[in-house]
Structure formats: structure tokens, C-alpha cells
Design a protein around this motif. Structure first.
Motif, PDB file in Angstrom:
ATOM      1  N   HIS A  64      50.620  38.302  34.595  1.00  0.00           N
ATOM      2  CA  HIS A  64      49.199  37.927  34.597  1.00  0.00           C
ATOM      3  C   HIS A  64      48.350  38.943  33.847  1.00  0.00           C
ATOM      4  O   HIS A  64      48.760  40.107  33.686  1.00  0.00           O
ATOM      5  CB  HIS A  64      48.687  37.795  36.039  1.00  0.00           C
ATOM      6  CG  HIS A  64      48.798  39.072  36.842  1.00  0.00           C
ATOM      7  ND1 HIS A  64      47.752  39.953  36.982  1.00  0.00           N
ATOM      8  CD2 HIS A  64      49.838  39.630  37.523  1.00  0.00           C
ATOM      9  CE1 HIS A  64      48.135  40.985  37.728  1.00  0.00           C
ATOM     10  NE2 HIS A  64      49.400  40.821  38.062  1.00  0.00           N
ATOM     11  N   ASP A  75      49.540  46.898  35.750  1.00  0.00           N
ATOM     12  CA  ASP A  75      49.751  45.794  36.690  1.00  0.00           C
ATOM     13  C   ASP A  75      49.436  44.462  36.002  1.00  0.00           C
ATOM     14  O   ASP A  75      48.288  44.221  35.632  1.00  0.00           O
ATOM     15  CB  ASP A  75      48.847  46.023  37.917  1.00  0.00           C
ATOM     16  CG  ASP A  75      48.937  44.905  38.940  1.00  0.00           C
ATOM     17  OD1 ASP A  75      49.667  43.920  38.729  1.00  0.00           O
ATOM     18  OD2 ASP A  75      48.242  45.033  39.969  1.00  0.00           O
ATOM     19  N   GLY A  76      50.455  43.627  35.834  1.00  0.00           N
ATOM     20  CA  GLY A  76      50.255  42.316  35.209  1.00  0.00           C
ATOM     21  C   GLY A  76      50.403  42.364  33.702  1.00  0.00           C
ATOM     22  O   GLY A  76      51.334  41.784  33.140  1.00  0.00           O
ATOM     23  N   GLU A 103      45.939  36.041  39.267  1.00  0.00           N
ATOM     24  CA  GLU A 103      47.002  36.402  40.223  1.00  0.00           C
ATOM     25  C   GLU A 103      46.418  37.181  41.386  1.00  0.00           C
ATOM     26  O   GLU A 103      46.795  36.984  42.538  1.00  0.00           O
ATOM     27  CB  GLU A 103      48.081  37.223  39.513  1.00  0.00           C
ATOM     28  CG  GLU A 103      49.339  37.453  40.358  1.00  0.00           C
ATOM     29  CD  GLU A 103      49.279  38.660  41.282  1.00  0.00           C
ATOM     30  OE1 GLU A 103      50.091  38.730  42.211  1.00  0.00           O
ATOM     31  OE2 GLU A 103      48.406  39.536  41.085  1.00  0.00           O
ATOM     32  N   GLU A 104      45.492  38.100  41.074  1.00  0.00           N
ATOM     33  CA  GLU A 104      44.986  39.022  42.097  1.00  0.00           C
ATOM     34  C   GLU A 104      44.144  38.314  43.152  1.00  0.00           C
ATOM     35  O   GLU A 104      43.993  38.823  44.257  1.00  0.00           O
ATOM     36  CB  GLU A 104      44.153  40.143  41.433  1.00  0.00           C
ATOM     37  CG  GLU A 104      44.920  40.978  40.406  1.00  0.00           C
ATOM     38  CD  GLU A 104      45.938  41.931  41.035  1.00  0.00           C
ATOM     39  OE1 GLU A 104      46.080  41.928  42.273  1.00  0.00           O
ATOM     40  OE2 GLU A 104      46.582  42.668  40.275  1.00  0.00           O
ATOM     41  N   HIS A 124      57.380  44.080  35.931  1.00  0.00           N
ATOM     42  CA  HIS A 124      56.153  44.521  36.594  1.00  0.00           C
ATOM     43  C   HIS A 124      56.277  45.989  36.954  1.00  0.00           C
ATOM     44  O   HIS A 124      57.367  46.446  37.297  1.00  0.00           O
ATOM     45  CB  HIS A 124      55.925  43.682  37.863  1.00  0.00           C
ATOM     46  CG  HIS A 124      54.495  43.618  38.303  1.00  0.00           C
ATOM     47  ND1 HIS A 124      53.867  44.670  38.929  1.00  0.00           N
ATOM     48  CD2 HIS A 124      53.564  42.635  38.205  1.00  0.00           C
ATOM     49  CE1 HIS A 124      52.609  44.314  39.192  1.00  0.00           C
ATOM     50  NE2 HIS A 124      52.394  43.098  38.764  1.00  0.00           N
ATOM     51  N   HIS A 266      53.660  38.395  44.015  1.00  0.00           N
ATOM     52  CA  HIS A 266      53.616  38.267  42.545  1.00  0.00           C
ATOM     53  C   HIS A 266      53.658  36.790  42.175  1.00  0.00           C
ATOM     54  O   HIS A 266      54.079  35.962  42.981  1.00  0.00           O
ATOM     55  CB  HIS A 266      54.807  38.990  41.899  1.00  0.00           C
ATOM     56  CG  HIS A 266      54.781  40.469  42.096  1.00  0.00           C
ATOM     57  ND1 HIS A 266      53.888  41.284  41.440  1.00  0.00           N
ATOM     58  CD2 HIS A 266      55.502  41.282  42.900  1.00  0.00           C
ATOM     59  CE1 HIS A 266      54.069  42.532  41.817  1.00  0.00           C
ATOM     60  NE2 HIS A 266      55.039  42.559  42.704  1.00  0.00           N
TER      61      HIS A 266
END
Ligand SMILES: [Zn+2]
Length: 315
Positions: A64, A75-76, A103-104, A124, A266
Motif C-alpha cells: 500500500h 511501511d507499505g 490499508e492503514e 514489508h 496487512h
């Protein structure tokens, strides 16, 4: 552009790229351009998931591009940029690089797929200290932990803080303090449990607390252990998710890499036939923080592993 330069370019759009915001849109635009450069055909589905496809793309890789307000660079974004890089190294392989949305705060687009891959590979950052502790650059994820979230209410009685003798009180916050320690003691091998929020009534300096509500977050990659943990803690469960086992696409190319569980959720939880690879987090494993870090060397190894796994599955 190198993988790291692309991560910098995404971060330069904004540290906080909320789901479906202008910042997330801009990150998707940037990724779409890199997908075209890699020889991929760009498309989007109704939920806004971005695909860069080549041929009969039944093997996907991605992650993401949205981020939390306090985010770092990895992250992502790392999973998306790694997927595009791997796709460019396999110019004849039918595959897709994928960037999910929100995603978050969801995930909101991986949950709404209308077509499904034969395999989905997600690289990731670990977001924890386990690989650094082992001295290992990469780890194969065996499962994403199941979670139970809820609360416990502890009732007491409001009394005057000066005139009520200690032996005559029913102090809800003292009971809550014991409960917090109980939660910690219940979480043993293979489980974690956290009290992260607390509400005290009436929350006044000179009143014995009458009622306290504490949150509970309990997790395990083993469904039976999770149920046992919930029973032992004894709290009101609002929401529960089962553990999701991951596939062996990365294990096939990294047979000696350590195996670990993902305590965080995830996109891979919602995409069928997922496999995940974690990259060592430096700086103590800090994540959702600007100090979040993986090294250039570790990222290069992750991109190599992703390329090998994609080549194996797409052939
Ligand atoms: Zn993430």
C-alpha cells in the motif's frame, strides 16, 4: 531511479498520505508512471487499487501507499516499489505489481477485490525488533496473528478521598491496576496482550474512582491459543479476527531464513494465496515513526528474493 530514491520521492509527497486523499492519489500517480516504465499496463479497479499488469497476470506483488500521520518511509511503500523493481527485472514474465488503497484505515481496497491472483507476494518492513535481534536481514512470515479487541469494566464506589478510611473503600482504579497486571501475566509464549486505553470515572483528584473501563488487545497466530487467552483474561470481546496462515512463496527461495509471525495486520490478510517477506527493521524496530529504517543492503536482498519468487511462480 533506485528503490531508495523512489521511497524518498513517495515520502516527499507527504509524510501523511491518508487513504483516498490527494497525497495518496499523487503517490499512486507516481507509482503508475514507474509501472509504465517497467513495461506494465496500468489499470485501476472500482476500489481504486492500482495494477501494473503484464500478460496473463495471475501472480501479483505489492502493498500500500497510504500512511499514518507519524509515518516513516518504508511501511507499505517498500512493498510497492520492490514489486515494480522486480517486475522490471523480469521483462518477459506475466505478472502484476499492485498498490492497494487505505490499508492503514481499513484496509479498504484489498478487501474489495473483484479478481483474485493465484499468488500474492508482499514485501514489508518488519515493524518490530525480532530480525534485528536474530541478526538476520529477512524473515519468512508464517501467519498474520488473529486479534481480539474489547474492554473490561471495573466497578467500585465513589467516596470522599479524605474522609473514607483505606479499608472502607471500593476503588475501581486499584482493581483496574491489578487487572492490567493480570493481562500481562496471561500473555505467554505465542501470544501478546495489551491494555492501551483507560477511562476513569469521575476522574477527579479528590474522589475515590467509581468506575474504570480499560481496553484489551489480545493477539496470537494460533486460534486455539487466542481463545484460551481471551478466556483467561476474561474481558468483553467487541471484535475478533482469526489468524491467517501465509503461503510458502518466499520459503521456496529462502529455505534457511528465519520464520516469524506478523503481529500487525496487512493487505495480505485479505488477498487469497498470500505470502509475506519481512525486512529487518533498524532503530529498535520502531515503526509508524519517522525513524523507521531498513538498510539499503537488506532491501537489495529483499528485492532479489521477491524477483526469484516471482520468476519461479510466473514461469
Ligand atoms: Zn503496512
Amino acid at each position: 531511479m533506485t528503490v531508495l530514491e523512489r521511497l524518498e520521492a513517495i515520502y516527499a509527497i507527504g509524510q501523511h498520505r491518508a487513504g483516498y486523499s490527494a497525497e495518496e492519489d499523487a503517490a499512486h500517480e507516481l507509482a503508475a508512471g514507474w509501472m509504465r516504465e517497467a513495461g506494465l499496463e496500468v489499470s485501476r479497479d472500482e476500489a481504486g487499487t492500482l495494477f501494473g499488469k503484464r500478460g496473463d497476470a495471475r501472480v501479483w506483488a505489492g502493498s500500500h501507499l497510504d500512511s499514518v500521520p507519524t509515518a516513516g518511509k518504508f511501511d507499505g511503500a517498500l512493498g510497492v516499489v520492490a514489486a515494480i523493481e522486480a517486475a522490471s527485472r523480469l521483462p518477459d514474465a506475466p505478472l502484476a505489481a499492485v498498490a492497494f488503497r487505505a490499508e492503514e484505515t481499513g484496509p479498504m481496497s484489498s478487501k474489495r477485490l473483484t479478481e483474485f491472483p493465484a499468488a500474492y507476494l508482499e514485501v514489508h518492513i518488519e515493524q518490530g525488533p525480532v530480525l534485528a535481534g536474530l541478526g538476520e536481514p529477512l524473515g519468512v512470515v508464517t501467519a498474520i496473528a488473529g486479534q481480539a479487541r474489547g474492554f473490561k469494566v471495573l466497578e467500585g464506589r465513589a467516596d470522599h478521598a479524605g474522609t473514607t478510611p483505606m479499608g472502607a473503600r471500593a476503588d475501581a482504579l486499584v482493581a483496574a491496576a491489578k487487572f492490567v497486571l493480570h493481562v500481562r501475566e496471561c500473555a505467554r509464549e505465542g501470544t501478546v496482550a495489551t491494555v492501551g486505553a483507560i477511562e476513569c470515572e469521575p476522574n477527579a483528584t479528590n474522589v475515590v474512582p467509581a468506575k474504570v473501563t480499560v481496553s484489551v488487545d489480545a493477539r496470537s497466530a494460533d486460534a486455539a491459543l487466542l481463545d484460551k487467552l481471551i478466556d483467561e483474561i476474561d474481558f468483553e470481546v467487541n471484535w475478533r479476527s482469526d489468524p491467517v496462515p501465509m503461503g510458502d512463496a518466499f520459503a521456496a527461495v529462502l529455505p534457511d531464513a528465519p520464520r516469524l509471525v506478523s503481529g500487525a495486520g496487512h493487505d495480505a490478510m485479505f488477498v487469497p494465496n498470500s505470502s509475506m517477506l519481512f525486512v529487518r527493521s533498524l532503530n529498535g524496530g520502531v515503526s509508524h515513526h519517522p525513524d523507521e529504517l531498513s538498510s539499503e543492503e537488506d532491501i537489495a536482498l529483499a528485492v532479489d528474493a521477491l524477483t526469484a519468487a516471482l520468476a519461479r511462480l510466473a514461469s
